[in-house]
Design an enzyme around this catalytic site. Structure first.
Site, mmCIF file in Angstrom:
data_model
loop_
_atom_site.group_PDB
_atom_site.id
_atom_site.type_symbol
_atom_site.label_atom_id
_atom_site.label_comp_id
_atom_site.label_asym_id
_atom_site.label_seq_id
_atom_site.Cartn_x
_atom_site.Cartn_y
_atom_site.Cartn_z
ATOM 1 N N ASP A 3 -63.199 -22.184 -26.709
ATOM 2 C CA ASP A 3 -62.225 -23.256 -26.486
ATOM 3 C C ASP A 3 -60.995 -22.580 -25.889
ATOM 4 O O ASP A 3 -60.048 -22.254 -26.592
ATOM 5 C CB ASP A 3 -61.913 -23.953 -27.804
ATOM 6 C CG ASP A 3 -60.967 -25.131 -27.639
ATOM 7 O OD1 ASP A 3 -60.822 -25.622 -26.509
ATOM 8 O OD2 ASP A 3 -60.362 -25.548 -28.645
ATOM 9 N N ALA A 15 -60.130 -19.913 -32.170
ATOM 10 C CA ALA A 15 -60.300 -20.961 -33.178
ATOM 11 C C ALA A 15 -59.040 -21.748 -33.499
ATOM 12 O O ALA A 15 -59.139 -22.864 -34.016
ATOM 13 C CB ALA A 15 -60.857 -20.351 -34.468
ATOM 14 N N GLY A 41 -57.701 -24.928 -35.403
ATOM 15 C CA GLY A 41 -58.780 -25.075 -36.366
ATOM 16 C C GLY A 41 -59.562 -26.365 -36.356
ATOM 17 O O GLY A 41 -60.508 -26.509 -37.136
ATOM 18 N N GLY A 42 -59.230 -27.315 -35.486
ATOM 19 C CA GLY A 42 -59.945 -28.582 -35.481
ATOM 20 C C GLY A 42 -61.417 -28.432 -35.141
ATOM 21 O O GLY A 42 -62.295 -28.930 -35.873
ATOM 22 N N ASP A 96 -58.383 -10.049 -30.783
ATOM 23 C CA ASP A 96 -58.374 -10.394 -29.373
ATOM 24 C C ASP A 96 -59.782 -10.804 -28.962
ATOM 25 O O ASP A 96 -60.713 -9.982 -28.999
ATOM 26 C CB ASP A 96 -57.905 -9.191 -28.554
ATOM 27 C CG ASP A 96 -57.700 -9.501 -27.083
ATOM 28 O OD1 ASP A 96 -58.269 -10.499 -26.596
ATOM 29 O OD2 ASP A 96 -56.984 -8.738 -26.401
ATOM 30 N N GLU A 101 -59.145 -15.728 -34.095
ATOM 31 C CA GLU A 101 -57.901 -16.226 -33.513
ATOM 32 C C GLU A 101 -56.950 -15.047 -33.313
ATOM 33 O O GLU A 101 -56.781 -14.217 -34.216
ATOM 34 C CB GLU A 101 -57.260 -17.283 -34.419
ATOM 35 C CG GLU A 101 -55.864 -17.712 -34.039
ATOM 36 C CD GLU A 101 -55.746 -18.200 -32.602
ATOM 37 O OE1 GLU A 101 -54.783 -17.796 -31.925
ATOM 38 O OE2 GLU A 101 -56.619 -18.974 -32.166
ATOM 39 N N CYS A 130 -59.229 -28.128 -22.359
ATOM 40 C CA CYS A 130 -58.569 -29.433 -22.359
ATOM 41 C C CYS A 130 -57.745 -29.536 -21.079
ATOM 42 O O CYS A 130 -56.545 -29.799 -21.103
ATOM 43 C CB CYS A 130 -57.689 -29.592 -23.592
ATOM 44 S SG CYS A 130 -57.081 -31.289 -23.763
#
Length: 536
Positions: free
Chosen positions: A416, A346, A349-350, A398, A370, A469
Site C-alpha cells: 500500500d 502498514a 493500520g486500516g 524500511d 511500518e 490511493c
C-alpha cells in the site's frame, strides 16, 4: 457584473485599498487596530453598531481554528476537527455546520481565491494569511452554503474582529459585501472568462490546481474512461464522502455491526450496506467512536474502495512453490502454503487490520511493517482486537530492505505504497494545495523500490498486491511497467476478475487487468490495484 464588485472600489473608502496590514496599527497583542484607535481616539464609531457588537460563535470559531492548524502545522482537517469539536462541546447542528464550513472552505479554496482576488487591490500573497482565511470562510457561507447573506457577512466580520482586530474586520466587511453582490454562477463566469482551455476552466471552477486536473484527465483516458468524465470527477472530489465502516471478518459481522448502530442511545443513527464490499456499512447520524465494535477494534472506519482492493488481494490464490510431485511421492513438492502474509507499508493500520482478520479466519498470520515508529503504534492499536495467533509481529523497518533481509519469506505481500493521495481529495481536501508536480518524482522512486522489495520478499508462486490511493499514471501503471521491465520472474494477474469475485459482476470496470476505482463512478476513493505473481 458591476465594475466595483470585481475590482475593489475606491481607494481608502471601504478598507479594500491601502492601510491593511500596516505594522504601525498593531496593538500590544499583535491585533490590528482600526484607523481611529491608531490615531489615539479611544471612542468607537457610532456607525453600524450591529456589526461592531458581534462576537464569534463557537462553530465559526472552530472552523477558523481548523484552517489555522491546517495552514500552520501541515495538519489534516479530518484529524484536527473531531477533537476540537469534542473539547469545546460542539454537537448536533453546530458540529455539522462547523464541519461543512471547514471542509467546504478547504475544498473550494481555489475557487474562492479567484473570486477574492477580484475584490481586493493587491495580490493575495500580500493579504495577511489569517485575514485571507476569514475571507474564504465568509465566501463559502455566501456562495457555498445555505446561510443568509446578512448572517454570513456579519458573523464573519464578528469573527474577524475577535480574532484579527477592528481594522481587519473593516477589510473583511468590505470584501464580503462585494462578493455578495453577485451569485455563484455570475462569479464562475467572471473567473473563467480568460481561461485558455477547458481543463483550466474546470480546474478553476472546481477548485483544483491545473496540474492535478490535467493529471486526472490523463488518468481517465489511460484507464479506459472518457476525458469527458473530468467535470464529474472533479465535482465528486468536492462532495463530502460518506462515513463507511468496515466489519472485520471473524470479529464482527456486518449485521451485528448494523445492530449496534441501531441501538445508538440517541436513536438517530442509520446504516446501509456498501455497494461493493461485503464488509462495508455506510453510516449516517452517529459518531463512529460511539459504536462499541469500533471502540474495541472489531470494526473501523475505512473507505469502501480500500476495503475492496484489500479483499480482492486476499482472495487471489497463491500457487505451489514447486511443480507438483508424482503420485505416491511423499515429498513436500507441490504444497501450496498460504500461511505468512506481509503488509509492507502498514501504517496507520486500516488495511493491516482487515488483512489480519482475514488471516485469522484462514489460519494464516501477518507481519505488519511500518517505517515510522509513531505510525507503527497506530498499527498496533488497529490490530488490538485481532486474535494474537493471527499477528506474528508489528515491526519498524524500511520496506525497501525487506526483500534483501527476508527473500522469498512470504506467501503474499501487500504494498500500500506512499503516494500523492490524489485519489482521496474529497477526504483530505487540503492535500490538493500541498502537493506539487515535484512530489511525483520522489514518490515514484520510492514506489518502484518498495514494489521491487515486495517481489523479492514473496516466494515463487506467491502474490503481490500493489495499491495506491492515487490514479496518477506515473504512480500506477508506469511504476509497475518500470519494475517489471527489469524482471522475468513475474506475471501480471487479472485484478479486475479478483475485484468482481468480491463485488459481483455488476461493478463497472474497464477492460484491463489492473483496476482503477473512481469517486464519480464507484462512490469510493480513487484506489488502484495491480496483482502480480512471482513465477514458480
Amino acid at each position: 457584473m458591476s465594475g466595483d464588485a470585481r475590482t475593489g472600489g475606491t481607494p481608502g473608502q471601504d478598507g479594500t485599498h491601502g492601510g491593511h496590514g500596516g505594522g504601525d496599527r498593531r496593538d500590544a497583542r499583535g491585533r490590528e487596530r482600526g484607523a481611529a484607535r491608531a490615531r489615539g481616539a479611544g471612542q468607537r464609531s457610532e456607525a453600524a453598531p450591529s456589526q461592531r457588537a458581534k462576537g464569534a460563535d463557537p462553530a465559526r470559531n472552530v472552523a477558523f481554528d481548523v484552517l489555522q492548524e491546517v495552514a500552520g502545522s501541515d495538519a489534516y482537517a479530518n484529524l484536527v476537527l473531531p477533537p476540537l469539536l469534542r473539547a469545546r462541546g460542539i454537537r448536533g447542528r453546530d458540529a455539522a455546520f462547523a464541519t461543512e464550513l471547514a471542509y467546504g472552505t478547504l475544498r473550494l479554496r481555489g475557487r474562492y481565491d479567484a473570486i477574492i482576488a477580484r475584490c481586493v487591490d493587491r495580490p493575495l500573497d500580500q493579504v495577511d494569511p489569517n485575514v485571507l482565511d476569514l475571507l474564504r470562510l465568509g465566501a463559502h457561507q455566501l456562495l457555498g452554503m445555505r446561510v443568509a447573506q446578512h448572517a454570513a457577512v456579519s458573523e464573519t466580520v464578528g469573527l474577524a474582529r475577535a480574532r484579527a482586530g477592528a481594522g481587519s474586520a473593516q477589510f473583511v466587511n468590505a470584501v464580503l459585501r462585494k462578493i455578495s453582490r453577485s451569485t455563484l454562477e455570475e462569479w464562475l463566469e467572471v473567473i473563467t472568462e480568460d481561461a485558455p482551455d477547458d481543463v483550466t476552466r474546470l480546474a478553476t471552477t472546481q477548485s483544483h490546481p491545473v496540474w492535478i486536473a490535467r493529471a486526472m484527465r490523463e488518468a481517465l483516458v489511460g484507464t479506459g474512461r472518457s476525458a469527458d468524465d473530468l467535470a464529474e470527477l472533479l465535482e465528486a472530489d468536492n462532495t463530502a464522502p460518506r462515513v463507511t465502516l468496515v466489519a472485520r471478518p471473524g470479529l464482527v459481522s456486518r449485521e451485528r455491526l448494523a445492530g449496534e448502530v441501531a441501538h445508538d442511545v440517541r436513536g438517530d443513527a442509520t446504516t446501509t450496506p456498501g455497494r461493493w464490499a461485503p464488509t462495508a456499512l455506510v453510516l449516517s447520524g452517529s459518531d463512529p467512536a460511539a459504536i462499541p465494535a469500533v471502540r474495541y477494534g472489531a470494526a473501523g472506519v475505512q473507505d469502501e474502495g480500500s476495503q475492496l482492493v484489500t479483499l480482492a488481494f486476499a482472495a487471489t490464490p497463491t500457487m505451489p512453490a514447486a511443480p507438483a510431485a508424482p503420485a505416491g511421492d511423499a515429498t513436500t513438492a507441490g504444497q501450496n502454503p498460504d500461511e505468512r502474509w506481509l503488509d509492507l507499508c502498514a501504517g496507520p493500520g486500516g488495511k493491516a487490520a482487515l488483512l489480519a482478520s482475514l488471516a485469522g479466519e484462514q489460519g494464516a498470520r501477518i507481519v505488519a511493517n511500518e517505517v515510522a515508529p509513531h505510525r507503527a503504534r497506530l498499527v498496533e492499536q488497529a490490530l488490538a482486537a485481532v486474535p494474537a495467533d493471527a499477528v506474528e509481529r508489528v515491526q519498524v523497518g524500511d520496506g525497501r530492505r525487506v526483500g534483501v533481509e527476508e527473500p522469498g519469506a512470504y506467501d503474499r505481500v501487500l504494498v500500500d505504497a506512499p503516494c500523492t493521495g490524489l485519489g482521496a481529495l474529497r477526504r483530505r481536501p487540503e492535500s490538493r494545495w500541498r502537493r506539487t508536480p515535484g512530489d511525483i518524482a520522489t514518490l515514484t522512486t520510492l514506489q518502484r523500490e518498495l514494489l521491487g522489495s515486495a517481489l523479492d520478499a514473496v516466494r515463487p508462486g506467491g502474490v503481490v498486491g500493489y495499491v495506491t490511493c492515487s490514479p496518477h499514471l506515473a504512480e500506477t501503471q508506469l511504476v509497475v511497467k518500470d519494475v517489471l521491465a527489469g524482471r522475468d520472474d513475474v506475471e501480471v494477474l487479472d485484478a479486475a476478475a479478483a475485484v468482481r469475485q468480491v463485488a459481483g459482476d455488476d461493478i463497472p470496470l474497464a477492460d484491463r487487468t489492473d483496476v482503477q476505482l473512481w469517486p464519480h463512478v464507484h462512490g469510493t476513493d480513487a484506489m488502484h490495484l495491480t496483482l502480480l505473481r512471482r513465477r514458480a
